[in-house]
Every structure is written in structure tokens, then in C-alpha cells.
Design an enzyme around this catalytic site. Sequence first.
Site, PDB file in Angstrom:
ATOM      1  N   ASP A 127       0.687  -0.541   0.033  1.00 57.88           N
ATOM      2  CA  ASP A 127       0.361  -0.256  -0.048  1.00 57.88           C
ATOM      3  C   ASP A 127       0.882   1.504  -0.143  1.00 57.88           C
ATOM      4  OD1 ASP A 127      -2.564   1.582   0.677  1.00 57.88           O
ATOM      5  OD2 ASP A 127      -1.560   1.528   2.399  1.00 57.88           O
ATOM      6  N   ASP A 129      -0.112   5.249   0.923  1.00 58.97           N
ATOM      7  CA  ASP A 129       0.188   5.994   2.032  1.00 58.97           C
ATOM      8  C   ASP A 129       0.303   5.356   3.948  1.00 58.97           C
ATOM      9  OD1 ASP A 129      -0.592   8.897   1.459  1.00 58.97           O
ATOM     10  OD2 ASP A 129      -1.500   7.713  -0.296  1.00 58.97           O
ATOM     11  N   ASP A 331      -2.134  -0.351   5.803  1.00 60.23           N
ATOM     12  CA  ASP A 331      -2.544   0.276   7.035  1.00 60.23           C
ATOM     13  C   ASP A 331      -3.480   0.052   7.566  1.00 60.23           C
ATOM     14  OD1 ASP A 331      -1.691   2.457   5.576  1.00 60.23           O
ATOM     15  OD2 ASP A 331      -2.263   3.887   6.955  1.00 60.23           O
TER      16      ASP A 331
END
Length: 389
Positions: A127, A129, A331
Site C-alpha cells: 500500500d 499512504d 495500514d
Amino acid sequence: MDMKSGNNSPVLADPVPANKSRLGMRSQLLSFTSGSSACSSGSYLQIPWKKTIPGKLDDVRASGWLDAMISSSPPHKKPNKDAGVECSSSDSDAVYRSWTLRYPSALAAFEKITKYAKGKRIALFLDYDGTLSPIVDDPDRAFMSEEMRSTVQSVAKHFPTAIISGRSRNKVYEFVGLAELFYAGSHGMDIMGPDRVSDPVDFSSNRVRFADKQGKEVNLFQPASEFIPMIDEVFKALVDNTKEIEGVKVENNMFCVSVHYRNVDEKSWSAVAQLVHDILKEYPCLRLTHGRKVLEIRPVIDWNKGKAVKFLLESLGLSNSEVVLPIYVGDDQTDEDAFKVLREGSQGYGILVSSVPKETKAFFSLRDTSEVMDFLKSLVQWKQSAANL
Ligand SMILES: O=P(O)(O)OC[C@H]1O[C@H](O[C@H]2O[C@H](CO)[C@@H](O)[C@H](O)[C@H]2O)[C@H](O)[C@@H](O)[C@@H]1O
């Protein structure tokens, strides 16, 4: 694309009964969802956009949106309700440590992971960000460090590596800037992968093959291409409607719209939620997902980061779990779809990046982006030392 619900279609069944059409007015949007689209039946008609007067806030409270907004990107200290004070950091550390008994640190469990990976090919899904770049207030300034970039670059030399982001594919490519990776933007709704090796389902109408700048055959897969004009329309409406609320930022991510409230005074969060809620009432073919201090509006199609991982594994000829170990590092809530796919298929490992305990379908955890970098570096070292044996 056949937009009726079916085994091969990524589009969900009509979410709104046919008798609930939009005030009987025809829409300019009908033209791009012609044919058998579930969303182009009566339920899909749109009224021309008019400014929303913030409605009853009960809507957003009752639907649990506000609670989800408050819990996204939680504070680092946990309030102690009984005493009316915050827990000390050693209390939070103890809570975190006990959480890692369920979701061990991928660094501490590194040997276990590599033992399991022995004889297999690791495929990496990252991922962006909050995983490769730390969360910052301004989404346009979420740069990754040079050290992280070169770590990702060396990891990609050893393992097939893909970035799977909520951002538009172009935007995340601009941030990462590495041509040797595969990219999936808009939560997997925009995938630039290799020319397909095999594919279990027929996505032919959503796939375009062409040669990239280096002359390499690539495959562009966009299962929600029909939604682009609708997303543009919703983006413009939200920019207009939220302009009075200080701190709101609306981002057009091509197949989804992100409404950021990180810089909005908490007192106005319900107003932001209400405006988004009102828009969604007008667009039954769109739905909401929650990210880190962001409300994300996307098509109701049955497609997410988990499906994107499966698609990429197929496209790369890496779907045989006997010989391939996929690892996904992410996240936020939208990464859970990928964790779930790997866990439920007993296929690979999800690693949640979080400095606070969270419910997750991941197997392992890492605290922050710097631990992600350490983990990636360890993978490279492990691979290099295995090659020297
Ligand atoms: O799937 P991801 O790559 O994690 O993208 C999810 C969203 O990330 C971005 O927003 C988040 O990061 C920003 C920069 O650190 C932060 O300001 C924001 O509060 C976070 O929600 C991005 O701007 C979104 O478009 C992505 O959907």
C-alpha cells in the site's frame, strides 16, 4: 461489460429497488451505462446536482459514520473513561505488546516468515499512504523518503512487487516513480499489469493491451470504467458543496472520490459526513468506505484491493500457493480486503502497519513506515544471502 450481477461480473446487483427511481428525471449519465447495467435501470437516474442543505445529522449518527470517522486514525493515547485522564504511554505500550501476541511483529517473526517462504517465490504487495510514506496533513505532500524509494527498488529486483493504492494510478506512480513495479490505483479499480498469463474470469471488455514507453506489452484493467463521468460529477458537486467548511479537501482519484477531513475542526465532521451522505442518497450506484480521516466514495462494483491482489497474482502467473507466497503490507481499512483474501485462501501473509492495536485480518504487524523499510531491507538481505548459499 455485463453489468448484471453474475459470477464473472465484478458488479453487484442493483442496490436500490426499481421503484425508487430519481424523481422520474432522465439523466445525462444514462448514456455511459447503457444496455443491461443494473445501475442504468430506473434506479440509476440522477437529478441534476443542486446544493444540498445539510439535512438531519441523525442520518450520519444512526449509520455509524461518525463513530467510524472518530475511530479512523486513532489518537496515540487511549483515554481512560473512568478516571477521566489519558493512559500513560507505558500503559499504551503494554496494551500494544499484548496485541502483538495476536499479531506478532513481522520483524520479530522474520525467521518464521522466511522459513515458510523457503522454496517459494515471494510476491510483494505494498500500500502507499501510511505504509511507504508517513501520514501527513496535506495529501499532496505525502512523499516517500529517498531511502524508502531505493529500498522498494531493490526489493523489486528480487521479488515481483506491486503498489496497491486508493490514489489514482497516475498520482501514486508520480509519488513512487519506479517503472519496474506494477501499479493498481483507485483501490484496485485501475490496474496496470503485465500482459496476462492466465485469468480465471472473462474481463475482456475491461482490459486493454498495449505497449508501454519501454515497448513492453502491458495490460490495463479498469473494471469500473463506466463510472468515470459519474465520479467526475460527484467530485465537482462535493468540491462545491464543501467549500464553506474550512479544511476539507476533495480529491479525484479517477474511480473514487476522497473527502479528507483531517484538517477540519471536529465540530464540523458531522457536516462533512452529512454532505457526503446526501450525495450518496442521490447516487445509489456509489458507496462509502472509510480510510484514515477520509471518506471514500466509490462504485458499488464487487471489486477491491483483495480482488486486485488475486487478479495480479493470476496475471503474473503466481497464483499457485504451493510455490508462491504473497505478502501484503498495508495500514488502513481498505487493506483488510487484501488481508482477508490471503488469510481465507491460506495463501499468504497480511502485515498491518499500525502503532495502535486494531482488529485485523492480517497475520503480522509493523509499527510504522520505518519498520516497513526495515522489513523490506531484511527481505532483500535474506534473498541475497540465500542466493550465495
Ligand atoms: O491506499 P493508500 O495508498 O493508503 O491510499 C489511501 C488514501 O491515502 C491518502 O490519504 C491518506 O494519506 C494522506 C497523506 O498522508 C493523509 O493526509 C490523509 O488523511 C489519509 O487519508 C490519499 O490522499 C487518498 O486519496 C487515498 O485514498
